[in-house]
Scaffold this motif. Structure first.
Motif, mmCIF file in Angstrom:
data_model
loop_
_atom_site.group_PDB
_atom_site.id
_atom_site.type_symbol
_atom_site.label_atom_id
_atom_site.label_comp_id
_atom_site.label_asym_id
_atom_site.label_seq_id
_atom_site.Cartn_x
_atom_site.Cartn_y
_atom_site.Cartn_z
ATOM 1 N N GLU A 108 0.866 -1.192 0.000
ATOM 2 C CA GLU A 108 0.000 0.000 0.000
ATOM 3 C C GLU A 108 0.894 1.230 0.000
ATOM 4 O O GLU A 108 1.847 1.314 0.780
ATOM 5 N N PHE A 112 3.625 1.889 2.903
ATOM 6 C CA PHE A 112 4.498 3.066 2.928
ATOM 7 C C PHE A 112 3.680 4.283 3.344
ATOM 8 O O PHE A 112 2.581 4.516 2.822
ATOM 9 N N VAL A 137 2.154 10.092 -7.140
ATOM 10 C CA VAL A 137 2.583 8.686 -7.223
ATOM 11 C C VAL A 137 2.348 8.148 -8.640
ATOM 12 O O VAL A 137 3.209 7.487 -9.214
HETATM 13 C C1 SAM Z 1 -4.781 11.935 1.186
HETATM 14 S S1 SAM Z 1 -3.883 10.860 2.203
HETATM 15 C C2 SAM Z 1 -4.817 9.321 2.134
HETATM 16 C C3 SAM Z 1 -4.414 8.360 3.194
HETATM 17 C C4 SAM Z 1 -5.107 6.977 3.145
HETATM 18 N N1 SAM Z 1 -4.719 6.249 1.947
HETATM 19 C C5 SAM Z 1 -6.601 7.101 3.222
HETATM 20 O O1 SAM Z 1 -7.267 6.911 2.191
HETATM 21 O O2 SAM Z 1 -7.103 7.411 4.304
HETATM 22 C C6 SAM Z 1 -2.448 10.431 1.211
HETATM 23 C C7 SAM Z 1 -1.317 9.877 2.055
HETATM 24 O O3 SAM Z 1 -0.242 9.469 1.219
HETATM 25 C C8 SAM Z 1 0.990 9.811 1.833
HETATM 26 N N2 SAM Z 1 1.993 9.877 0.744
HETATM 27 C C9 SAM Z 1 1.923 10.653 -0.363
HETATM 28 N N3 SAM Z 1 2.962 10.414 -1.176
HETATM 29 C C10 SAM Z 1 3.713 9.452 -0.572
HETATM 30 C C11 SAM Z 1 4.922 8.782 -0.925
HETATM 31 N N4 SAM Z 1 5.561 9.059 -2.059
HETATM 32 N N5 SAM Z 1 5.416 7.843 -0.088
HETATM 33 C C12 SAM Z 1 4.776 7.568 1.089
HETATM 34 N N6 SAM Z 1 3.631 8.177 1.480
HETATM 35 C C13 SAM Z 1 3.101 9.103 0.659
HETATM 36 C C14 SAM Z 1 0.672 11.132 2.527
HETATM 37 O O4 SAM Z 1 1.553 11.412 3.590
HETATM 38 C C15 SAM Z 1 -0.751 10.900 3.020
HETATM 39 O O5 SAM Z 1 -0.790 10.351 4.327
#
Ligand code: SAM
Length: 206
Positions: free
Chosen positions: A36, A60, A123
């Protein structure tokens, strides 16, 4: 509410690796390997791992508070199948998973990065889409959800152009599946009825 920052980093031993670790040894059992990216507060990772104890799940999340809190909650619940890595997935993922080794990649509500100058942090971009396709097993799945319609359309285009197969037809979103595990953010939209755009794409068998 944001969790307090726990003192111990999580998953840092994986970050400098130049080659995939022995995941069988790491988890202590064999089974499907799933990834994930951006697990946030961990709602999806924790519940998915609880429901699927035979799946080895690597999440991650580069925000340390969320990453550490999720790992701690997994450990408190006695879960053996979740590893959280507090790092940027885009740089580490290509080194720690062998080509063709992942069963499923989960990407839910990725940050839309509205500002043009931030777009490169997204991403789903053409090069990384090809990397993710290469890491999946043939027949492996890419599960994506977002509430941002134009990002949903753009991500689907990029993923299909990279070689992912959309069983529903090019550009077609997947209907809501009540069996799927909602992410923390998704629960909000399920409660409010706001639209969520879902895709379930497959790596072609050959
Ligand atoms: C809008 S939030 C959604 C979180 C979760 N997937 C949810 O639906 O509740 C997006 C998350 O992705 C993380 N994130 C974004 N780019 C990332 C990367 N390249 N590597 C690791 N985490 C990342 C951010 O820190 C954030 O917590």
């Amino acid at each position: 509410m944001r969790p307090a920052l726990l003192p111990d980093p999580v998953g840092l031993k994986f970050v400098p690796l130049e080659a995939p670790p022995d995941w069988d040894a790491e988890f202590g059992f064999t089974g499907p390997l799933e990834l994930e990216i951006g697990s946030g507060a961990g709602g999806h990772a924790l519940e998915y791992c609880r429901r699927n104890p035979g799946v080895r799940f690597v999440a991650f999340e580069w925000r340390k508070k969320y990453a550490r809190d999720t790992q701690m909650r997994a450990e408190k619940a006695g879960m053996k199948n979740l590893r959280v890595i507090e790092s940027d997935a885009r740089f580490v993922v290509p080194r720690i998973f062998a080509p063709g080794s992942l069963d499923v990649i989960h990407l839910q509500f990725p940050d839309p990065w509205w500002k043009r100058s931030h777009a490169k942090r997204a991403v789903v971009q053409p090069d990384f889409a090809k990397v993710m396709l290469g890491l999946l097993k043939p027949g492996g799945r890419f599960d994506m959800r977002t509430d941002v319609q134009d990002r949903a359309v753009a991500m689907l285009e990029i993923l299909e152009a990279a070689g992912f197969h959309n069983p529903l037809g090019a550009g077609v979103f997947h209907p809501y599946d009540p069996e799927e595990v909602p992410s923390t953010r998704e629960r909000r939209y399920l409660a409010s009825g706001e639209p969520v755009y879902r895709a379930r794409l497959v790596k072609p068998a050959s």
